[in-house]
Design a protein around this motif. Structure first.
Motif, PDB file in Angstrom:
ATOM      1  N   GLN A   3     -15.111  27.615  -9.123  1.00  0.00           N
ATOM      2  CA  GLN A   3     -15.079  26.206  -9.567  1.00  0.00           C
ATOM      3  C   GLN A   3     -13.504  25.980 -10.087  1.00  0.00           C
ATOM      4  N   ASN A   4     -13.114  24.633  -9.452  1.00  0.00           N
ATOM      5  CA  ASN A   4     -11.796  23.870  -9.779  1.00  0.00           C
ATOM      6  C   ASN A   4     -11.660  24.000 -11.423  1.00  0.00           C
ATOM      7  N   LYS A   5     -10.440  24.340 -11.694  1.00  0.00           N
ATOM      8  CA  LYS A   5     -10.340  24.420 -13.298  1.00  0.00           C
ATOM      9  C   LYS A   5     -10.619  23.163 -13.947  1.00  0.00           C
ATOM     10  N   TYR A   6     -10.187  21.791 -13.272  1.00  0.00           N
ATOM     11  CA  TYR A   6     -10.469  20.589 -13.977  1.00  0.00           C
ATOM     12  C   TYR A   6     -11.890  20.212 -14.146  1.00  0.00           C
ATOM     13  N   VAL A   7     -12.801  20.759 -12.960  1.00  0.00           N
ATOM     14  CA  VAL A   7     -14.240  20.614 -13.149  1.00  0.00           C
ATOM     15  C   VAL A   7     -14.506  21.571 -14.159  1.00  0.00           C
ATOM     16  N   GLN A   8     -14.089  22.601 -14.603  1.00  0.00           N
ATOM     17  CA  GLN A   8     -14.409  23.599 -15.740  1.00  0.00           C
ATOM     18  C   GLN A   8     -13.936  22.904 -16.927  1.00  0.00           C
ATOM     19  N   ALA A   9     -12.785  22.404 -16.929  1.00  0.00           N
ATOM     20  CA  ALA A   9     -12.273  21.622 -18.155  1.00  0.00           C
ATOM     21  C   ALA A   9     -13.148  20.360 -18.702  1.00  0.00           C
ATOM     22  N   LYS A  46      -1.808  16.571 -16.312  1.00  0.00           N
ATOM     23  CA  LYS A  46      -2.170  15.852 -15.140  1.00  0.00           C
ATOM     24  C   LYS A  46      -3.218  14.634 -15.453  1.00  0.00           C
ATOM     25  N   GLY A  47      -2.830  13.470 -14.979  1.00  0.00           N
ATOM     26  CA  GLY A  47      -3.518  12.254 -15.337  1.00  0.00           C
ATOM     27  C   GLY A  47      -4.727  11.842 -14.631  1.00  0.00           C
ATOM     28  N   CYS A  48      -4.674  11.979 -13.360  1.00  0.00           N
ATOM     29  CA  CYS A  48      -6.073  11.814 -12.653  1.00  0.00           C
ATOM     30  C   CYS A  48      -7.281  12.397 -13.070  1.00  0.00           C
ATOM     31  N   PRO A  49      -7.226  13.368 -13.280  1.00  0.00           N
ATOM     32  CA  PRO A  49      -8.543  14.347 -13.616  1.00  0.00           C
ATOM     33  C   PRO A  49      -8.772  13.790 -14.944  1.00  0.00           C
ATOM     34  N   ARG A  50      -8.006  13.607 -15.883  1.00  0.00           N
ATOM     35  CA  ARG A  50      -8.068  13.390 -17.255  1.00  0.00           C
ATOM     36  C   ARG A  50      -8.646  11.851 -17.241  1.00  0.00           C
ATOM     37  N   THR A  51      -8.211  11.046 -16.615  1.00  0.00           N
ATOM     38  CA  THR A  51      -8.447   9.663 -16.596  1.00  0.00           C
ATOM     39  C   THR A  51      -9.730   9.412 -16.003  1.00  0.00           C
ATOM     40  N   ALA A  52     -10.157  10.300 -14.735  1.00  0.00           N
ATOM     41  CA  ALA A  52     -11.450  10.379 -14.251  1.00  0.00           C
ATOM     42  C   ALA A  52     -12.717  10.587 -15.448  1.00  0.00           C
ATOM     43  N   PHE A  53     -12.255  11.875 -16.166  1.00  0.00           N
ATOM     44  CA  PHE A  53     -13.250  12.328 -16.711  1.00  0.00           C
ATOM     45  C   PHE A  53     -13.530  11.267 -18.157  1.00  0.00           C
ATOM     46  N   LEU A  54     -12.175  10.949 -18.569  1.00  0.00           N
ATOM     47  CA  LEU A  54     -12.365   9.776 -19.809  1.00  0.00           C
ATOM     48  C   LEU A  54     -13.080   8.647 -19.531  1.00  0.00           C
ATOM     49  N   GLY A 110     -12.495   4.917   2.671  1.00  0.00           N
ATOM     50  CA  GLY A 110     -11.896   5.272   3.877  1.00  0.00           C
ATOM     51  C   GLY A 110     -10.315   5.198   3.772  1.00  0.00           C
ATOM     52  N   LYS A 111      -9.721   4.659   2.493  1.00  0.00           N
ATOM     53  CA  LYS A 111      -8.323   4.489   2.481  1.00  0.00           C
ATOM     54  C   LYS A 111      -7.729   6.104   2.358  1.00  0.00           C
ATOM     55  N   VAL A 112      -6.585   6.098   2.860  1.00  0.00           N
ATOM     56  CA  VAL A 112      -6.024   7.444   2.818  1.00  0.00           C
ATOM     57  C   VAL A 112      -5.243   7.669   1.595  1.00  0.00           C
ATOM     58  N   ILE A 113      -5.890   8.161   0.855  1.00  0.00           N
ATOM     59  CA  ILE A 113      -5.524   8.257  -0.735  1.00  0.00           C
ATOM     60  C   ILE A 113      -5.899   9.957  -1.204  1.00  0.00           C
ATOM     61  N   LYS A 114      -4.740  10.652  -1.762  1.00  0.00           N
ATOM     62  CA  LYS A 114      -4.832  12.103  -1.903  1.00  0.00           C
ATOM     63  C   LYS A 114      -5.871  12.010  -3.125  1.00  0.00           C
ATOM     64  N   SER A 115      -6.931  12.783  -2.985  1.00  0.00           N
ATOM     65  CA  SER A 115      -7.873  13.342  -3.956  1.00  0.00           C
ATOM     66  C   SER A 115      -7.075  13.972  -5.322  1.00  0.00           C
ATOM     67  N   ASN A 116      -7.449  13.936  -6.381  1.00  0.00           N
ATOM     68  CA  ASN A 116      -7.012  14.598  -7.486  1.00  0.00           C
ATOM     69  C   ASN A 116      -8.444  15.047  -8.362  1.00  0.00           C
ATOM     70  N   TYR A 117      -9.118  15.726  -7.806  1.00  0.00           N
ATOM     71  CA  TYR A 117     -10.312  16.131  -8.652  1.00  0.00           C
ATOM     72  C   TYR A 117     -11.518  15.199  -9.100  1.00  0.00           C
ATOM     73  N   ILE A 121     -15.004  16.454 -10.236  1.00  0.00           N
ATOM     74  CA  ILE A 121     -15.507  16.478 -11.729  1.00  0.00           C
ATOM     75  C   ILE A 121     -16.732  15.839 -11.830  1.00  0.00           C
ATOM     76  N   VAL A 122     -17.054  14.606 -11.241  1.00  0.00           N
ATOM     77  CA  VAL A 122     -18.420  14.100 -11.168  1.00  0.00           C
ATOM     78  C   VAL A 122     -19.540  14.998 -10.616  1.00  0.00           C
ATOM     79  N   LYS A 123     -19.210  15.679  -9.524  1.00  0.00           N
ATOM     80  CA  LYS A 123     -20.099  16.598  -9.042  1.00  0.00           C
ATOM     81  C   LYS A 123     -20.406  17.862  -9.861  1.00  0.00           C
ATOM     82  N   GLY A 124     -19.478  18.372 -10.539  1.00  0.00           N
ATOM     83  CA  GLY A 124     -19.550  19.296 -11.388  1.00  0.00           C
ATOM     84  C   GLY A 124     -20.239  19.163 -12.556  1.00  0.00           C
ATOM     85  N   LEU A 125     -20.200  17.769 -13.152  1.00  0.00           N
ATOM     86  CA  LEU A 125     -20.795  17.386 -14.420  1.00  0.00           C
ATOM     87  C   LEU A 125     -22.286  16.967 -14.080  1.00  0.00           C
ATOM     88  N   TRP A 126     -22.373  16.609 -13.094  1.00  0.00           N
ATOM     89  CA  TRP A 126     -23.900  16.036 -12.312  1.00  0.00           C
ATOM     90  C   TRP A 126     -24.715  17.275 -12.344  1.00  0.00           C
TER      91      TRP A 126
END
Length: 136
Positions: A3-9, A46-54, A110-117, A121-126
Motif C-alpha cells: 500500500q502507498n504511504k499516503y493511502v496508509q496515512a 506534500k499538498g495534493c494527498p493532504r488536500t484530497a483527504f481533507l 482525460g486531461k494529462v495531469i500527473k496523479s498524486n495519490y 486514497i479514495v480507493k484505500g479508504l473505500w
C-alpha cells in the motif's frame, strides 16, 4: 502489492480520529504522515494527498469525521478529484477495482495531469469501509 504511504496515512488518520487520539483530521493527518515519512519531511508536507483527504473529510464523505472546514483552500482541484472518485464509486461500486490510472483518467476527464495519490486514497479508504456509502 504494498500500500502507498499516503493511502496508509489516510487510513491511519481516520483511525486516530475514531479512537479519539486526535479530535480533527488535520492533526490526525499531520501525525500519520509524520510517522510514515518523518516529521517535517517533504513527504509529510506534500499538498495534493493532504488536500484530497481533507477535502473528503470537509464534505462529509469520511465515516467518523464530521463535515467542517479543514483545508486551507476552499475549492481545490485535489479535493474535487477525490470527491469525483467517490461519486464514480457511488454510481458503480465495482469501479473501485479499476486500475488507478484508468480511474484517474476518468476523474480528470482525460486531461494529462500527473496523479498524486488522490484516487488511491479514495480507493484505500473505500476498501476499508471508511467512505460513507451514502452521504450525510
Amino acid at each position: 502489492m504494498s500500500q502507498n504511504k499516503y493511502v496508509q496515512a489516510a487510513i491511519n488518520a481516520v483511525h486516530y480520529v475514531e479512537t479519539k487520539k486526535f479530535v480533527n483530521p488535520v492533526e490526525a493527518w499531520s501525525f500519520a504522515t509524520g510517522e510514515l515519512f518523518g516529521e517535517g519531511s517533504w513527504g509529510q508536507r506534500k499538498g495534493c494527498p493532504r488536500t484530497a483527504f481533507l477535502g473528503l473529510c470537509e464534505d462529509g464523505y469520511v465515516r467518523v469525521i464530521p463535515q467542517g472546514r479543514y483545508n486551507h483552500r476552499e475549492n481545490s482541484l485535489n479535493k474535487r478529484y477525490a470527491i469525483n472518485t467517490v461519486k464514480l464509486f457511488y454510481k458503480n461500486s465495482s469501479m473501485v477495482h479499476e486500475d488507478s490510472k484508468r480511474l484517474w483518467s476518468a476523474v480528470t476527464e482525460g486531461k494529462v495531469i500527473k496523479s498524486n495519490y488522490q484516487v488511491d486514497i479514495v480507493k484505500g479508504l473505500w476498501g476499508k469501509g471508511m467512505i460513507l456509502t451514502e452521504r450525510r
